[in-house]
Design a protein around this motif. Structure first.
Motif, short mmCIF file in Angstrom:
data_model
loop_
_atom_site.label_atom_id
_atom_site.label_comp_id
_atom_site.label_asym_id
_atom_site.label_seq_id
_atom_site.Cartn_x
_atom_site.Cartn_y
_atom_site.Cartn_z
N TYR A 127 0.83 -1.20 0.00
CA TYR A 127 0.00 0.00 0.00
C TYR A 127 0.87 1.25 0.00
CZ TYR A 127 -3.39 3.49 1.46
OH TYR A 127 -4.17 4.61 1.53
N ARG A 128 1.91 1.27 0.84
CA ARG A 128 2.80 2.44 0.89
C ARG A 128 3.53 2.61 -0.44
NH1 ARG A 128 6.35 2.88 6.08
NH2 ARG A 128 6.39 5.05 5.39
N TYR A 129 3.96 1.51 -1.04
CA TYR A 129 4.64 1.57 -2.32
C TYR A 129 3.69 2.11 -3.39
CZ TYR A 129 6.91 0.07 -6.61
OH TYR A 129 7.47 0.05 -7.86
N TYR A 130 2.47 1.63 -3.43
CA TYR A 130 1.48 2.08 -4.39
C TYR A 130 1.18 3.57 -4.22
CZ TYR A 130 -3.02 2.67 -6.71
OH TYR A 130 -4.03 3.13 -7.49
N MET A 131 1.03 4.01 -2.95
CA MET A 131 0.74 5.41 -2.69
C MET A 131 1.91 6.30 -3.10
SD MET A 131 -2.32 5.46 -1.84
CE MET A 131 -2.65 7.07 -1.18
N ALA A 132 3.13 5.83 -2.85
CA ALA A 132 4.31 6.61 -3.22
C ALA A 132 4.42 6.71 -4.74
CB ALA A 132 5.58 5.97 -2.66
N GLU A 133 4.10 5.65 -5.46
CA GLU A 133 4.14 5.64 -6.92
C GLU A 133 3.08 6.57 -7.52
OE1 GLU A 133 6.03 4.10 -9.38
OE2 GLU A 133 7.41 3.78 -7.69
N SER A 134 1.89 6.58 -6.88
CA SER A 134 0.81 7.40 -7.43
C SER A 134 1.07 8.88 -7.21
CB SER A 134 -0.54 6.99 -6.84
OG SER A 134 -0.57 7.23 -5.46
#
Length: 137
Positions: A127-134
């Protein structure tokens, strides 16, 4: 029927008595007219000598022999006198699966929790990785 002393008549007034524990396997072996045990509400009763005296006949008791007869006992609606009489046949309690004397029953209980915890941590990182990518796009 409250406490071990009330059930077996062997307790000392105001004192503690030790309770004998019986496994369900042991109770199941006592299922004949020569030796008849049954369980009612977690307590074990040796009712062998009561067979001939039971108002409903010995067949009723033999059907329940070696089993947990709690539901049947309650369904019949036994009187308070019958419940009082039951105390004289009390021989101990049923050993539960969570009995501390059987510590080996759950040697791998941690395994039931480790996988969900690891899964939650992994989902948190994803989730943190996805949020950072977005945010960076």
């Amino acid at each position: 029927m409250q406490g071990p002393a009330a059930g077996n008549g062997k307790g000392q007034e105001g004192g503690e008595t030790s309770v004998t524990y019986h496994g369900l396997e042991e109770v199941m072996k006592r299922n004949s007219s020569k030796e008849l045990w049954l369980v009612i509400h977690g307590r074990v009763y040796d009712i062998t000598r009561f067979l001939n005296e039971h108002p409903g006949g010995e067949e009723v008791l033999l059907e329940q022999a070696g089993t947990d007869a709690s539901e049947s006992f309650e369904d019949v609606g036994h009187s308070s006198d019958a419940r009082e009489m039951l105390k004289q046949y009390y021989i101990g309690d049923v050993r539960s699966h969570q009995d501390p004397s059987k510590n080996d029953t759950c040697k791998s209980c941690w395994a039931y929790w480790i996988f969900p915890i690891l899964g939650a941590i992994l989902l948190g990182f994803l989730y943190r990785y996805y949020m950072a990518e977005s945010k960076s796009s």
